[in-house]
Enzyme design. Structure first.
Site, PDB file in Angstrom:
ATOM      1  N   GLY A  86      75.805  15.274  77.974  1.00  0.00           N
ATOM      2  CA  GLY A  86      74.863  16.419  78.331  1.00  0.00           C
ATOM      3  C   GLY A  86      74.169  15.834  79.423  1.00  0.00           C
ATOM      4  N   ARG A 150      82.703  14.566  78.345  1.00  0.00           N
ATOM      5  CA  ARG A 150      82.140  13.872  77.253  1.00  0.00           C
ATOM      6  C   ARG A 150      83.437  13.098  76.776  1.00  0.00           C
ATOM      7  NH1 ARG A 150      77.399  14.670  74.770  1.00  0.00           N
ATOM      8  NH2 ARG A 150      76.549  16.687  75.016  1.00  0.00           N
ATOM      9  N   ASP A 180      73.505   7.696  73.946  1.00  0.00           N
ATOM     10  CA  ASP A 180      73.797   6.409  72.871  1.00  0.00           C
ATOM     11  C   ASP A 180      75.297   6.268  72.963  1.00  0.00           C
ATOM     12  OD1 ASP A 180      73.842   8.938  71.738  1.00  0.00           O
ATOM     13  OD2 ASP A 180      73.487   8.121  69.748  1.00  0.00           O
ATOM     14  N   ASP A 181      76.121   7.606  72.881  1.00  0.00           N
ATOM     15  CA  ASP A 181      77.676   7.220  72.710  1.00  0.00           C
ATOM     16  C   ASP A 181      78.271   6.569  73.912  1.00  0.00           C
ATOM     17  OD1 ASP A 181      77.915   7.857  70.030  1.00  0.00           O
ATOM     18  OD2 ASP A 181      77.888   9.973  70.500  1.00  0.00           O
ATOM     19  N   LYS A 207      70.177   8.051  79.324  1.00  0.00           N
ATOM     20  CA  LYS A 207      69.920   9.394  79.784  1.00  0.00           C
ATOM     21  C   LYS A 207      70.139  10.141  78.403  1.00  0.00           C
ATOM     22  CE  LYS A 207      72.910  11.695  79.033  1.00  0.00           C
ATOM     23  NZ  LYS A 207      74.233  12.593  78.687  1.00  0.00           N
ATOM     24  N   THR A 208      69.281  11.061  78.180  1.00  0.00           N
ATOM     25  CA  THR A 208      69.335  12.038  77.010  1.00  0.00           C
ATOM     26  C   THR A 208      68.243  13.009  77.146  1.00  0.00           C
ATOM     27  OG1 THR A 208      70.099  12.833  75.049  1.00  0.00           O
ATOM     28  CG2 THR A 208      69.112  10.729  75.191  1.00  0.00           C
ATOM     29  N   ASP A 210      67.449  14.398  74.473  1.00  0.00           N
ATOM     30  CA  ASP A 210      67.098  14.644  73.162  1.00  0.00           C
ATOM     31  C   ASP A 210      66.159  13.465  72.693  1.00  0.00           C
ATOM     32  OD1 ASP A 210      68.921  16.380  72.946  1.00  0.00           O
ATOM     33  OD2 ASP A 210      70.331  15.177  71.500  1.00  0.00           O
ATOM     34  N   TYR A 248      55.458  39.886  65.488  1.00  0.00           N
ATOM     35  CA  TYR A 248      56.506  39.107  65.051  1.00  0.00           C
ATOM     36  C   TYR A 248      56.432  37.865  64.491  1.00  0.00           C
ATOM     37  CZ  TYR A 248      58.699  42.893  68.062  1.00  0.00           C
ATOM     38  OH  TYR A 248      59.061  44.055  68.544  1.00  0.00           O
ATOM     39  N   GLY A 256      68.251  18.894  70.407  1.00  0.00           N
ATOM     40  CA  GLY A 256      67.825  17.534  69.739  1.00  0.00           C
ATOM     41  C   GLY A 256      68.903  17.516  68.581  1.00  0.00           C
ATOM     42  N   TYR A 431      70.156  24.888  76.501  1.00  0.00           N
ATOM     43  CA  TYR A 431      70.851  24.514  78.054  1.00  0.00           C
ATOM     44  C   TYR A 431      69.798  24.943  78.908  1.00  0.00           C
ATOM     45  CZ  TYR A 431      75.051  24.044  75.103  1.00  0.00           C
ATOM     46  OH  TYR A 431      75.777  23.694  74.032  1.00  0.00           O
TER      47      TYR A 431
HETATM   48  P1  FBP Z   1      73.603  13.789  75.150  1.00  0.00           P
HETATM   49  O1  FBP Z   1      73.345  13.232  73.842  1.00  0.00           O
HETATM   50  O2  FBP Z   1      74.982  13.721  75.655  1.00  0.00           O
HETATM   51  O3  FBP Z   1      72.370  13.775  76.261  1.00  0.00           O
HETATM   52  O4  FBP Z   1      73.718  15.572  74.995  1.00  0.00           O
HETATM   53  C1  FBP Z   1      72.531  16.074  74.089  1.00  0.00           C
HETATM   54  C2  FBP Z   1      72.690  17.276  74.287  1.00  0.00           C
HETATM   55  O5  FBP Z   1      71.882  18.238  75.180  1.00  0.00           O
HETATM   56  C3  FBP Z   1      72.048  18.060  72.721  1.00  0.00           C
HETATM   57  O6  FBP Z   1      70.798  18.277  72.593  1.00  0.00           O
HETATM   58  C4  FBP Z   1      73.142  19.110  72.270  1.00  0.00           C
HETATM   59  O7  FBP Z   1      73.084  19.233  70.904  1.00  0.00           O
HETATM   60  C5  FBP Z   1      74.311  18.625  72.895  1.00  0.00           C
HETATM   61  O8  FBP Z   1      73.940  17.918  74.139  1.00  0.00           O
HETATM   62  C6  FBP Z   1      75.103  19.868  73.515  1.00  0.00           C
HETATM   63  O9  FBP Z   1      76.391  19.296  73.729  1.00  0.00           O
HETATM   64  P2  FBP Z   1      77.528  20.146  74.956  1.00  0.00           P
HETATM   65  O10 FBP Z   1      76.738  19.926  76.309  1.00  0.00           O
HETATM   66  O11 FBP Z   1      78.680  19.610  74.950  1.00  0.00           O
HETATM   67  O12 FBP Z   1      77.411  21.695  74.521  1.00  0.00           O
END
Ligand code: FBP
Length: 558
Positions: A86, A150, A180-181, A207-208, A210, A248, A256, A431
């Protein structure tokens, strides 16, 4: 007629931002020496991990220090870089850092960008990155310079293809910028290269958005700072809106996937009435109904004071923290991977798919799958990502919660335990935060990580993750080096098999950030202590423009 690419005035101004660097990286690469530290091992599953990584297991941590390393200047090095997973703000700065370091070491060094993520390596699709191109992407968000993907490189055939393609282009080192992956992928490649006696190196960069790729050495991943500040601006705006109209309840799901760091940090930055922390829900073994009951208690108590409004933050991975759903998801993973051909048959309808899968589940899980709203159940059955993870960004947990809260409040209304008005609005901020212009922190940090990763390749290190620490201090005081990726691993069940993967950092319920949150949340629930952080500042007062996250401050405060 050719269309000239247009950029915003702010983007133009940001091209000129020069990232602040750690003192050690201000030396030329030929004046940075590698200092070897202690041998490092994973915390758990030592023997199994050693079995997977016999050649790279137990390597020493390394630090950079000033010193003569003149050999660096004599070598002509080619690095391949790939963005994986991501998007996260700062990715382009990592690439700029690698590029600048390489060229400083020897102007003849070359940087190749593999296109579209790891699949670009397998297809041998790359471009040679030029100074002009790099300059056009400095301090910008997104991964569009070389794009991302990915794809997981794991089969023997893919590993061999990777090696073959890197060698074809005479690449000396591959830098994988990922979560991590993807960093697990870097370790697998490093082992593969070493096993074959290749002089190729594989290096990872954390990088992430999350924030779940961290440990005692890696203080945070790049991208978290910017993403959470973008979400917090939006949440703050909604807090102000709700405090103005007072009519509301807003349920806001935040990205995350496996950890609630974003939700916790956004809670510190905005002080909402409720922030659900998945890790706590798991620890207390709460059912979904108990989570709903807790939300209802706050709604009822506020309503009794005439306040039929509020803000609820929901981590997107919530569903996987609720034990009954965790069990359902892992059972679904096994069923989906064991029955792929039947489930993916073009002729099968959604209803038939759900019935078929349901028939393969143990009775209590089949009952649970059928008890949740059909659209949410179908979201749980969507394809897993290439790493075997359920795609939680597609599961509308905030809508599920609203529906259940509404039902529960109706029941309570009938027994006269609640007399308020519940009108809810749902949001998902995900996003929106991943490609923002990097904050000063992320611009500096990502650039330093890239620079450090290049130093690791220049020195022939393999199987390491670039590491920049001491981040609560100003950048000149940051420390740099690398840590062996195998020390971050544990064994997890993925797609029905035990796999070595980097251990995810979840919110530590005994850690300072959560403990602080625990003390504050009751006051936030009852009152309107909302904070409105406003947009990220790039210029001006340091307290606003260079502030680090609360998470980092609480975690690293001595
Ligand atoms: P990474 O772990 O690859 O950094 O991605 C995190 C993330 O942004 C999550 O927060 C989200 O659930 C996921 O990617 C969404 O994935 P995609 O971009 O494949 O829809």
């Amino acid at each position: 007629m050719s269309v000239k690419t247009q950029v915003s005035k702010l983007q133009k101004a940001r091209y000129n931002f020069r990232p602040s660097m750690p003192d050690v990286l201000k030396n030329s690469p030929a004046s940075i020496k590698i200092q070897y530290g202690a041998k490092s091992y994973p915390e758990t599953h030592k023997e199994e991990i050693k079995g997977f990584f016999p050649n790279t297991y137990g390597a020493e941590t390394v630090k950079f220090q000033k010193g003569s390393n003149a050999e660096i200047k004599k070598k002509k090095i080619k690095i391949g870089v790939v963005l994986s997973g991501g998007q996260a703000p700062g990715g382009h700065n990592v690439i700029a850092g690698i590029f600048d370091c390489l060229k400083k070491a020897n102007p003849k060094n070359v940087l190749l960008g593999y296109l579209g993520g790891p699949s670009g390596i397998l297809k041998n699709e790359f471009k040679t990155l030029s100074a002009k191109e790099i300059d056009a992407y400095r301090n910008t968000g997104g991964f569009d310079l070389i794009k991302s993907g990915r794809t997981k490189i794991e089969t023997e055939e893919q590993l061999e293809k990777t090696k073959e393609n890197l060698k074809k282009s005479a690449v000396d080192g591959l830098i994988i910028i990922g979560g991590d992956d993807s960093n697990t992928n870097a370790a697998v490649l490093a082992e593969y290269f070493k096993k074959d006696g290749e002089m190729l190196s594989a290096i990872g960069v954390p990088k992430t958005i999350d924030g779940d790729l961290k440990n005692k050495n890696i203080e945070t991943s790049f991208g978290f700072d910017t993403a959470v500040k973008i979400y917090s601006e939006l949440i703050g705006n909604i807090c102000r809106d709700v405090n103005s109209s007072q009519k509301y309840w807003h349920f806001i799901r935040l990205m995350g996937r496996n950890a609630s760091h974003i939700t916790l940090e956004a809670a510190f930055q905005t002080q909402p009435n409720i922030a659900l922390i998945g890790e706590e829900i798991k620890e207390k073994q709460m059912t979904l109904s108990q989570v709903v009951d807790d939300i209802c208690k706050v709604i009822i108590s506020r309503s009794a004071k005439g306040k039929d409004f509020g803000i609820v933050l929901v981590p997107e991975g919530l569903i996987e923290f609720i034990p009954e759903f965790k069990e359902l998801i892992s059972s679904l993973n096994e069923v989906l991977s064991a029955n792929e051909s039947e489930i993916t048959a073009a002729s099968i309808s959604d209803k038939e798919k759900k019935e078929f899968i349901s028939s393969k589940l143990p009775p209590h899980l089949s009952e649970l799958l059928n008890a949740i709203p059909h659209n949410i159940a179908m979201q749980l059955l969507l394809d897993r990502d290439p790493h075997g993870n359920v795609v939680v960004s597609q599961i509308e947990t905030e809508k599920l919660l609203i529906e259940m809260v509404k039902k529960q409040l109706e029941i309570l209304k009938q027994s006269k335990k609640y007399g308020g008005k519940f009108a809810a609005i749902n949001h998902f901020f995900g996003y929106e935060g991943r490609c923002g212009m990097p904050s000063n922190f992320d611009a500096n940090y990502a650039y330093s990580l890239g620079y450090a990763a290049a130093i690791l390749v220049l020195n022939g290190l393999n199987g390491y993750m670039a590491c920049v620490s001491n981040l609560i201090k100003e950048p000149s005081k940051w420390l740099c080096g690398g840590i062996p990726i195998t020390m971050l691993m544990n064994i997890e069940r993925r797609a029905g098999k035990d796999k070595p993967v980097i251990k995810k950092a979840l919110v530590d319920l005994n850690g300072a950030p959560f403990k602080t949150f625990e003390k504050l949340r009751e006051t936030w629930a009852e009152n309107e202590n909302y904070i409105f952080p406003g947009p990220i500042q790039f210029f001006g007062a340091k307290e606003a423009a260079d502030a680090v996250t609360f998470t980092l401050r609480y975690e690293r405060k001595k």
